[in-house]
Design a protein around this motif. Structure first.
Motif, mmCIF file in Angstrom:
data_model
loop_
_atom_site.group_PDB
_atom_site.id
_atom_site.type_symbol
_atom_site.label_atom_id
_atom_site.label_comp_id
_atom_site.label_asym_id
_atom_site.label_seq_id
_atom_site.Cartn_x
_atom_site.Cartn_y
_atom_site.Cartn_z
ATOM 1 N N UNK A 189 0.824 -1.207 0.000
ATOM 2 C CA UNK A 189 0.000 0.000 0.000
ATOM 3 C C UNK A 189 0.861 1.260 0.000
ATOM 4 N N UNK A 190 1.877 1.285 0.851
ATOM 5 C CA UNK A 190 2.687 2.495 0.978
ATOM 6 C C UNK A 190 3.528 2.781 -0.261
ATOM 7 N N UNK A 239 -6.583 2.931 0.106
ATOM 8 C CA UNK A 239 -5.508 1.947 0.239
ATOM 9 C C UNK A 239 -5.084 1.783 1.699
ATOM 10 N N UNK A 240 -4.998 2.883 2.442
ATOM 11 C CA UNK A 240 -4.602 2.813 3.848
ATOM 12 C C UNK A 240 -5.670 2.123 4.696
ATOM 13 N N UNK A 241 -6.932 2.323 4.348
ATOM 14 C CA UNK A 241 -8.005 1.627 5.067
ATOM 15 C C UNK A 241 -7.848 0.119 4.890
ATOM 16 N N UNK A 242 -7.510 -0.301 3.688
ATOM 17 C CA UNK A 242 -7.283 -1.738 3.433
ATOM 18 C C UNK A 242 -6.116 -2.251 4.271
ATOM 19 N N UNK A 243 -5.019 -1.495 4.295
ATOM 20 C CA UNK A 243 -3.852 -1.895 5.078
ATOM 21 C C UNK A 243 -4.167 -1.917 6.575
ATOM 22 N N UNK A 297 6.468 10.707 3.695
ATOM 23 C CA UNK A 297 5.917 9.888 4.784
ATOM 24 C C UNK A 297 5.679 8.455 4.314
ATOM 25 N N UNK A 298 5.037 8.301 3.156
ATOM 26 C CA UNK A 298 4.750 6.963 2.639
ATOM 27 C C UNK A 298 6.032 6.222 2.261
ATOM 28 N N UNK A 299 7.000 6.970 1.719
ATOM 29 C CA UNK A 299 8.283 6.345 1.379
ATOM 30 C C UNK A 299 9.002 5.877 2.639
ATOM 31 N N UNK A 300 8.951 6.699 3.699
ATOM 32 C CA UNK A 300 9.562 6.307 4.973
ATOM 33 C C UNK A 300 8.863 5.089 5.550
ATOM 34 N N UNK A 301 7.532 5.061 5.459
ATOM 35 C CA UNK A 301 6.783 3.901 5.949
ATOM 36 C C UNK A 301 7.158 2.635 5.184
ATOM 37 N N UNK A 302 7.375 2.761 3.881
ATOM 38 C CA UNK A 302 7.779 1.600 3.078
ATOM 39 C C UNK A 302 9.125 1.072 3.552
ATOM 40 N N UNK A 303 10.061 2.000 3.807
ATOM 41 C CA UNK A 303 11.354 1.588 4.347
ATOM 42 C C UNK A 303 11.216 0.946 5.717
ATOM 43 N N UNK A 312 2.081 7.622 -6.170
ATOM 44 C CA UNK A 312 0.946 8.455 -6.555
ATOM 45 C C UNK A 312 1.051 9.857 -5.942
ATOM 46 N N UNK A 313 1.447 9.941 -4.677
ATOM 47 C CA UNK A 313 1.566 11.247 -4.016
ATOM 48 C C UNK A 313 2.657 12.110 -4.650
ATOM 49 N N UNK A 314 3.766 11.474 -5.001
ATOM 50 C CA UNK A 314 4.861 12.243 -5.590
ATOM 51 C C UNK A 314 4.467 12.783 -6.967
#
Length: 340
Positions: free
Chosen positions: A16-17, A125-129, A42-48, A23-25
């Motif tokens: 998801x992240x 997507x975040x709701x699914x996660x 934020x999403x990239x950091x969460x992915x890491x 998409x955000x970028x």
């Protein structure tokens, strides 16, 4: 990593992240929204972070070595702590800086449909996660409240993913509010305010995660339920009459060390005591399967000496012998390695 480590929740959050970050970028490039830039980082950091959790779970599986005789179970705690650092620095501090800059030097948002569309997609997507993380957590949460689950869980992955996903959802709402107000008023300051709020939120979550994982790194005991099960399993009412004192320590989320001084009868033979210890260890492992490292030290409990403060606390279980025939205390203070 075991199922209790929430691998499914981590993978769902990672997928998801990564998609949301891209998409955000793209939305930031087309709209110039600082909220979008902060959210993409934020999403990239969460992915890491999810990658760190998976790496920690893999490293924790390594076999014990002479240098690390208790294994590598705490690797999962170390990588969870690294997640809090990344979330604080890369996510929170960057967003605070970006928000401050946009408040000081506001920019008009162009191509508004990009950030709005991406934010709606990201929320879905975040709701699914988040739903996956909740479902995985419910398998181990039991009757505990969510606050207690985050604070008391010995496996760090699920609390980390839960808080990350919760922070992401709230952050997306803040970003949507900032973008919406900026578009409605024509004032880009609102976009910067939304970004600043996202940064503060991430810093708060990072501090909570750091505090909880620090406690795990320092070493936490077994939960109250496990402690009671161990106490009940140790005493057989025959050779082992009680527990003088006991300590437990998590070597990892699914590996527990148990060390106890047990009360035995003064006329028991060495063979009887050794057999009783072996039987007690088997009962402990049956009652609490994660109790893998067990050290039991036999001792003669003396109630009179305990009352005088020269012998450790009163054992749980059957009363120890008292009166004129009660033996003198034999607490040498040096544990005897009688476990298996």
């Amino acid at each position: 990593m075991s199922a209790s480590g929430g691998t499914k929740a981590i993978v769902a959050a990672l997928v998801a992240n990564l998609s949301i970050a891209v998409a955000k970028f793209v939305a930031f490039l087309f709209s110039g929204s600082s909220s979008m830039l902060a959210e993409s980082v934020h999403s990239l950091a969460d992915s890491g972070n999810q990658g760190l959790l998976l790496l920690g779970g893999k490293k924790a599986k390594r076999e014990a070595t002479p240098e690390h005789p208790f294994g590598y179970g705490r690797e999962r705690y170390i990588y969870a702590f690294l997640v809090s650092i990344v979330l604080f620095s890369v996510g929170g501090m960057f967003a605070v800086y970006e928000g401050y800059e946009k408040i000081k030097h506001p920019h008009e948002i162009t191509a508004w449909y990009w950030p709005v569309g991406v934010l709606i997609f990201a929320i879905i997507a975040e709701i699914f996660s988040f739903r996956t993380a909740i479902k995985e957590s419910n398998q181990t949460r039991g009757n505990r409240s969510w606050t207690e689950f985050v604070r008391r869980s010995k496996a760090p992955e699920l609390p980390v993913v839960l808080l990350e996903d919760l922070g992401a959802l709230v952050g997306l709402v803040l970003a949507l509010g900032g973008v919406g107000l900026a578009l409605a008023t024509g004032n880009g300051v609102w976009d910067g305010i939304g970004t600043l709020c996202i940064g503060i939120l991430l810093i708060v979550i990072a501090i909570i995660l750091a505090a909880e994982t620090k406690s795990l790194l320092l070493g936490e005991s077994a939960g109250l339920e496990e402690v009671e099960k161990i106490k009940a399993a140790v005493v057989d009412g025959d050779t082992v009459t009680g527990i003088i004192h006991m300590r437990t320590l998590h070597l990892g989320p699914e590996e527990l060390l148990v060390a106890a001084k047990i009360a035995v009868q003064h006329d028991d033979t060495a063979v009887e005591i050794a057999n009783a210890i072996n039987a007690a260890e088997n009962r402990i492992r049956e009652a609490v399967p994660i109790a893998r490292v067990i050290y039991l030290e036999p001792d003669i409990f003396n109630a009179e000496a305990a009352a005088a403060g020269t012998n450790p606390g009163k054992p749980s279980g059957a009363p120890a012998p008292t009166g004129p025939d009660a033996p003198a205390p034999t607490d040498s203070g040096t544990p005897k390695d009688l476990g298996h």
